[in-house]
Motif scaffolding. Structure first.
Motif, PDB file in Angstrom:
ATOM      1  N   ALA A  65     -13.745 -48.888 -23.526  1.00  0.00           N
ATOM      2  CA  ALA A  65     -12.407 -49.018 -24.096  1.00  0.00           C
ATOM      3  C   ALA A  65     -12.174 -50.381 -24.742  1.00  0.00           C
ATOM      4  CB  ALA A  65     -11.358 -48.777 -23.016  1.00  0.00           C
ATOM      5  N   ASP A  84      -8.247 -51.188 -25.629  1.00  0.00           N
ATOM      6  CA  ASP A  84      -7.374 -50.113 -26.092  1.00  0.00           C
ATOM      7  C   ASP A  84      -6.827 -49.452 -24.830  1.00  0.00           C
ATOM      8  OD1 ASP A  84      -6.094 -47.954 -27.163  1.00  0.00           O
ATOM      9  OD2 ASP A  84      -7.839 -47.179 -28.249  1.00  0.00           O
ATOM     10  N   LYS A  87      -6.866 -45.558 -24.567  1.00  0.00           N
ATOM     11  CA  LYS A  87      -8.231 -45.060 -24.388  1.00  0.00           C
ATOM     12  C   LYS A  87      -8.735 -45.361 -22.983  1.00  0.00           C
ATOM     13  CE  LYS A  87     -12.819 -45.235 -26.480  1.00  0.00           C
ATOM     14  NZ  LYS A  87     -13.648 -45.850 -27.523  1.00  0.00           N
ATOM     15  N   TYR A  90      -7.174 -42.872 -20.524  1.00  0.00           N
ATOM     16  CA  TYR A  90      -7.790 -41.551 -20.612  1.00  0.00           C
ATOM     17  C   TYR A  90      -9.217 -41.562 -20.072  1.00  0.00           C
ATOM     18  CZ  TYR A  90      -3.873 -39.922 -23.421  1.00  0.00           C
ATOM     19  OH  TYR A  90      -2.632 -39.565 -23.848  1.00  0.00           O
TER      20      TYR A  90
END
Length: 119
Positions: A65, A84, A87, A90
């Motif tokens: 990420a 991020d 990201k 997730y």
């Protein structure tokens, strides 16, 4: 935020219950005289297969990420400077959820298999 905490709490409770079911499934498949040895081997294998690669998988997941890496004068990659966040969220929850689905499937197989082999 409250929904997330509620789902997280349910997931933690379910995971802790599966630990007991996993132990019962392992003990169910083994003769009485071999249970201490089996528990020792399971403990060893859990240590080797989960506790050692776990931090590596977490590190790769977090590194995936990264948006901006710190690069020194010798052009070597250092620490991540910017992640991020979406990201990362997730990836972490996806990896955890994927592992839980695989483990649940294998546990169901172990619980179902002894019943089909008797008879």
């Amino acid at each position: 935020m409250i929904v997330f905490l509620g789902v997280l709490l349910i997931g933690i409770l379910a995971a802790s219950m599966f630990m007991v079911f996993g132990l019962m499934a392992r003990l169910r498949c083994i003769r009485e005289t071999q249970k201490p040895l089996a528990l020792a081997i399971v403990s060893l294998m859990l240590s080797i297969l989960t506790y050692l690669p776990g931090p590596l998988v977490a590190g790769f997941t977090i590194d995936a990420a990264c948006v901006v890496w710190n690069v020194d004068d010798c052009n070597r990659t250092g620490n991540c400077l910017l992640y991020d966040v979406d990201k990362l969220r997730y990836l972490i929850h996806g990896t955890t959820g994927e592992c839980k689905v695989v483990i649940t499937g294998r546990l169901r197989t172990v619980l179902w298999l002894p019943d089909t082999q008797q008879g």
